[in-house]
Design a protein around this motif. Structure first.
Motif, PDB file in Angstrom:
ATOM      1  N   THR A 294       0.858  -1.182   0.000  1.00  0.00           N
ATOM      2  CA  THR A 294       0.000   0.000   0.000  1.00  0.00           C
ATOM      3  C   THR A 294       0.898   1.238   0.000  1.00  0.00           C
ATOM      4  O   THR A 294       1.846   1.311   0.785  1.00  0.00           O
ATOM      5  CB  THR A 294      -0.876   0.005   1.273  1.00  0.00           C
ATOM      6  N   HIS A 360      -9.580  -9.798   8.775  1.00  0.00           N
ATOM      7  CA  HIS A 360      -8.216  -9.761   9.310  1.00  0.00           C
ATOM      8  C   HIS A 360      -8.146  -8.752  10.453  1.00  0.00           C
ATOM      9  O   HIS A 360      -8.307  -7.555  10.241  1.00  0.00           O
ATOM     10  CB  HIS A 360      -7.219  -9.376   8.213  1.00  0.00           C
ATOM     11  N   GLU A 362      -5.664  -7.836  12.236  1.00  0.00           N
ATOM     12  CA  GLU A 362      -4.446  -7.026  12.396  1.00  0.00           C
ATOM     13  C   GLU A 362      -4.184  -6.091  11.225  1.00  0.00           C
ATOM     14  O   GLU A 362      -3.119  -5.494  11.131  1.00  0.00           O
ATOM     15  CB  GLU A 362      -3.240  -7.956  12.588  1.00  0.00           C
ATOM     16  N   ARG A 363      -5.128  -6.018  10.292  1.00  0.00           N
ATOM     17  CA  ARG A 363      -4.910  -5.154   9.123  1.00  0.00           C
ATOM     18  C   ARG A 363      -5.824  -3.935   9.184  1.00  0.00           C
ATOM     19  O   ARG A 363      -6.911  -3.992   9.747  1.00  0.00           O
ATOM     20  CB  ARG A 363      -5.186  -5.945   7.834  1.00  0.00           C
ATOM     21  N   GLU A 367      -5.492  -1.783   3.802  1.00  0.00           N
ATOM     22  CA  GLU A 367      -4.455  -2.794   3.586  1.00  0.00           C
ATOM     23  C   GLU A 367      -5.028  -4.064   2.970  1.00  0.00           C
ATOM     24  O   GLU A 367      -6.228  -4.341   3.063  1.00  0.00           O
ATOM     25  CB  GLU A 367      -3.761  -3.130   4.917  1.00  0.00           C
ATOM     26  N   ASN A 368      -4.136  -4.843   2.370  1.00  0.00           N
ATOM     27  CA  ASN A 368      -4.503  -6.119   1.775  1.00  0.00           C
ATOM     28  C   ASN A 368      -4.864  -7.114   2.879  1.00  0.00           C
ATOM     29  O   ASN A 368      -4.095  -7.315   3.807  1.00  0.00           O
ATOM     30  CB  ASN A 368      -3.287  -6.610   0.961  1.00  0.00           C
ATOM     31  N   LEU A 369      -6.036  -7.730   2.765  1.00  0.00           N
ATOM     32  CA  LEU A 369      -6.474  -8.666   3.824  1.00  0.00           C
ATOM     33  C   LEU A 369      -6.120 -10.117   3.499  1.00  0.00           C
ATOM     34  O   LEU A 369      -6.278 -10.996   4.332  1.00  0.00           O
ATOM     35  CB  LEU A 369      -7.997  -8.559   4.030  1.00  0.00           C
ATOM     36  N   ALA A 371      -3.764 -12.242   3.626  1.00  0.00           N
ATOM     37  CA  ALA A 371      -2.446 -12.372   4.233  1.00  0.00           C
ATOM     38  C   ALA A 371      -2.540 -13.348   5.392  1.00  0.00           C
ATOM     39  O   ALA A 371      -3.632 -13.608   5.899  1.00  0.00           O
ATOM     40  CB  ALA A 371      -2.004 -11.000   4.744  1.00  0.00           C
TER      41      ALA A 371
END
Length: 431
Positions: A294, A360, A362-363, A367-369, A371
């Motif tokens: 990002t 997610h 922690e995101r 942000e890209n989830l 992960a």
């Protein structure tokens, strides 16, 4: 349990929802006419982000895993769609061979195979799983979570056909995205149906081609509904010849990121949106949430640390990254138990068969989830995605929201069919 949609109950998404519901007969007819002209991918899944002011697909997968995350209520829908898909391609089909990814120790992935096998078995086919992994030299049974097991058998190639030792399929279903190239064993198969075609794999496919097709689809759909296509389309640029390891080609990246951030700022100003624009830089041919970062400010690119560069330099199966797509970042405004969530819609043939939320904890919202640490909430789509409830106030009805996700998912699927037609090496050429 329908997730708590914290999207504000007023604003463009609800206007869009209202417009979509009012136009439902026109939308369904439009899709019908499109499918008379174009062939949908055999199956697909689409990651969607709902920013509250914008709803757009951010990734389209033509070899979807994760079928095990769908709710059991959706199984009959998947089975019917599988029947329709097979009937169209090979009505007399009897045997189906599924070719999976090579990561045989990922038990979640194997649960996905077990579910795919169940769907096609219930659609009336004998289904076996044939591995092209050189390590699988004999039939190997692997236990999966929740009981049950998956039997992987080594694939046998004759001169013209692919099968197992005592199993000759008329149809071969790939659940392997061919990231590391097309294995020779799958080439030159002319007597059997290979689904999806080889040029749908990441060795040929590019995200920039897909989103170019999606842009075209969203403009035509926007015209049908009388809306700004930007509300459903993430803008993008692309950049070839970037080498993160050596730090070359970064000017190209910087220029494109800067240009795209400027375009997004302009759109945010037009709509009175008080959010900080961001872009997502990803490998143009990547999958599994690898090779993604990002960028919120172009200056960030001057200070990329070694860890980020290494993360961006290679993707699945160790493939090096040289082409990237720079995509307008779409915030996700949805939460499940305070964790950031995004809907994923699953389709087979031209039908929406269900979906789930990727969550997610922690995101962040930009942000890209996809992960490590992501979890899946299949119950999100427990109510039908195909039966909206007209008359409900926009933003208040889960089936309406899910119907809208289904529309966006199908637009991305239509874009994928345009994209596959454009990259088909065997397409008929009309002078």
């Amino acid at each position: 349990m329908v997730p708590h949609l914290i999207t504000a109950l007023t604003g463009p998404i609800n206007e869009l929802e209202q417009r979509v519901l009012e136009s439902m007969p026109a939308i369904e007819r439009w899709f019908r006419l499109e499918w008379m002209e174009h062939t949908p991918p055999f199956y697909s899944s689409v990651d969607i982000r709902n920013a509250g002011f914008k709803l757009a697909p951010v990734d389209t997968n033509l070899y979807p895993g994760g079928w095990n995350n769908l709710t059991p209520e959706m199984l009959p829908l998947a089975v019917q769609s599988a029947m329709a898909a097979i009937e169209k391609i090979c009505p007399e089909a009897k045997n189906l061979l599924v070719i999976p990814e090579n990561h045989t120790r990922n038990t979640f992935y194997l649960s996905n195979l077990a579910q795919l096998k169940r769907i096609f078995h219930m659609a009336g086919l004998n289904v076996r799983i044939g591995s092209i992994n050189p390590d699988i030299k004999e039939p190997t049974s692997i236990d999966i979570p929740g009981g049950g097991s998956v039997l992987l058998e080594p694939v046998v190639r004759s001169k013209r056909r692919l099968g197992l030792k005592d199993f000759d399929p008329c149809t071969i279903l790939l659940n392997n995205d061919l990231s590391s190239g097309i294995p020779g064993i799958l080439e030159d198969i002319h007597e059997q149906y290979l689904l999806p075609p080889l040029h749908a794999g990441w060795s040929v496919r590019r995200k920039s081609n897909h989103f170019h097709s999606y842009e075209e689809v969203s403009k035509r759909f926007g015209k049908l509904l009388g809306i700004d296509p930007w509300l459903i389309n993430p803008m993008f640029n692309k950049c070839g010849e970037v080498n993160f390891t050596e730090g070359t080609g970064m000017e190209c990246l910087t220029t494109n990121v800067d240009a795209l951030l400027t375009k997004i700022r302009k759109k945010y100003k037009e709509y009175g949106i008080n959010e900080k624009p961001f872009v997502v830089v990803k490998a143009d041919n990547g999958t599994y949430g690898m090779g993604i970062m990002t960028v919120r400010d172009v200056k960030d690119l001057d200070q990329l640390n070694r860890k980020t560069k290494n993360k961006m330099a290679v993707i699945k199966d160790g493939q090096e990254v040289s082409d990237v797509i720079i995509q307008e970042g779409v915030l996700t405004n949805e939460r499940i138990n305070e964790a950031v969530a995004e809907p994923v819609v699953y389709m087979m043939d031209r039908y929406v068969v269900g979906g789930f939320y990727r969550v997610h904890a922690e995101r962040g919202i930009d942000e890209n989830l996809n992960a490590p640490g992501a979890s899946f909430v299949p119950l999100a789509f427990a109510e039908s995605t195909r039966l909206p409830q007209p008359g409900e106030k926009p933003g208040a009805s889960a089936p309406n929201r899910f119907y809208m996700y289904g529309v966006i998912g199908r637009l991305a699927m239509l874009a994928a069919s345009y994209e596959l037609e454009a990259t088909d090496p065997n397409a008929e050429v009309y002078e």
